[in-house]
Write a protein that holds these residues in place. Sequence first.
Motif, PDB file in Angstrom:
ATOM      1  N   ARG A  90       0.827  -1.209   0.000  1.00 43.75           N
ATOM      2  CA  ARG A  90       0.000   0.000   0.000  1.00 43.75           C
ATOM      3  C   ARG A  90       0.864   1.263   0.000  1.00 43.75           C
ATOM      4  N   GLU A  91       1.870   1.290   0.858  1.00 40.80           N
ATOM      5  CA  GLU A  91       2.715   2.486   0.969  1.00 40.80           C
ATOM      6  C   GLU A  91       3.554   2.715  -0.289  1.00 40.80           C
ATOM      7  N   ILE A  92       4.138   1.659  -0.823  1.00 37.18           N
ATOM      8  CA  ILE A  92       4.968   1.810  -2.032  1.00 37.18           C
ATOM      9  C   ILE A  92       4.109   2.221  -3.228  1.00 37.18           C
ATOM     10  N   ARG A  93       2.918   1.622  -3.357  1.00 33.90           N
ATOM     11  CA  ARG A  93       2.034   2.008  -4.469  1.00 33.90           C
ATOM     12  C   ARG A  93       1.578   3.456  -4.335  1.00 33.90           C
ATOM     13  N   ARG A  94       1.449   3.941  -3.110  1.00 27.79           N
ATOM     14  CA  ARG A  94       1.063   5.339  -2.898  1.00 27.79           C
ATOM     15  C   ARG A  94       2.236   6.272  -3.198  1.00 27.79           C
ATOM     16  N   GLU A  95       3.425   5.944  -2.700  1.00 27.36           N
ATOM     17  CA  GLU A  95       4.594   6.806  -2.847  1.00 27.36           C
ATOM     18  C   GLU A  95       5.181   6.784  -4.259  1.00 27.36           C
ATOM     19  N   PHE A  96       5.079   5.658  -4.933  1.00 28.07           N
ATOM     20  CA  PHE A  96       5.697   5.497  -6.257  1.00 28.07           C
ATOM     21  C   PHE A  96       4.635   5.108  -7.289  1.00 28.07           C
ATOM     22  N   ALA A  97       3.500   5.778  -7.242  1.00 21.28           N
ATOM     23  CA  ALA A  97       2.350   5.410  -8.082  1.00 21.28           C
ATOM     24  C   ALA A  97       2.711   5.360  -9.566  1.00 21.28           C
ATOM     25  N   ALA A  98       3.363   6.374 -10.078  1.00 15.11           N
ATOM     26  CA  ALA A  98       3.686   6.424 -11.513  1.00 15.11           C
ATOM     27  C   ALA A  98       4.614   5.277 -11.907  1.00 15.11           C
ATOM     28  N   GLU A  99       5.617   5.007 -11.082  1.00 15.20           N
ATOM     29  CA  GLU A  99       6.568   3.938 -11.401  1.00 15.20           C
ATOM     30  C   GLU A  99       5.901   2.567 -11.341  1.00 15.20           C
ATOM     31  N   ILE A 100       5.059   2.346 -10.358  1.00 12.18           N
ATOM     32  CA  ILE A 100       4.396   1.045 -10.205  1.00 12.18           C
ATOM     33  C   ILE A 100       3.387   0.825 -11.330  1.00 12.18           C
ATOM     34  N   ARG A 101       2.701   1.877 -11.750  1.00  7.38           N
ATOM     35  CA  ARG A 101       1.727   1.745 -12.845  1.00  7.38           C
ATOM     36  C   ARG A 101       2.378   1.313 -14.159  1.00  7.38           C
ATOM     37  N   LYS A 102       3.660   1.539 -14.310  1.00  6.88           N
ATOM     38  CA  LYS A 102       4.373   1.083 -15.509  1.00  6.88           C
ATOM     39  C   LYS A 102       4.406  -0.445 -15.576  1.00  6.88           C
TER      40      LYS A 102
END
Length: 136
Positions: free
Chosen positions: A89-101
């Motif tokens: 949850r925290e990583i997806r929130r903090e690095f949303a653009a990178e994770i969406r790739k």
Amino acid sequence: MVDQQLKSNGHCVFRIIYHIVFVTKYRRKALYHAILTRLREHFARICQNANCELVEFNGEADHVHLLVDANPNIEPSRLVNTLKTISSREIRREFAAEIRKHYRKPVLWHRAYCLISAGGAPLEVLKKYIQNQKGA
């Protein structure tokens, strides 16, 4: 180095060390240095809140390794679930653009994990100790 001292908690004396491995969903190479750095911080905080200690952490683009000095009051599966849920949850929130790739859906970790007890004497030593106990 993991402290070899036994810990106590009420009427319990213990030393529980877990080696935990999480892999990214579909083994996608979604983790890079900044994310790994933040994961270390999140895992350390989560462990501290569970009265555990993150002893060691490292990872690569598609998996991470944790060495956790655990408390017997928390079930291993609950500890793993908490570590995975909050960190994702925290990583997806903090690095949303990178994770969406890498992921269209809100995921980070594969649902499977590896959990290995890593502390104490080798099994053969324990077996011999038990076998050498005097029977009643």
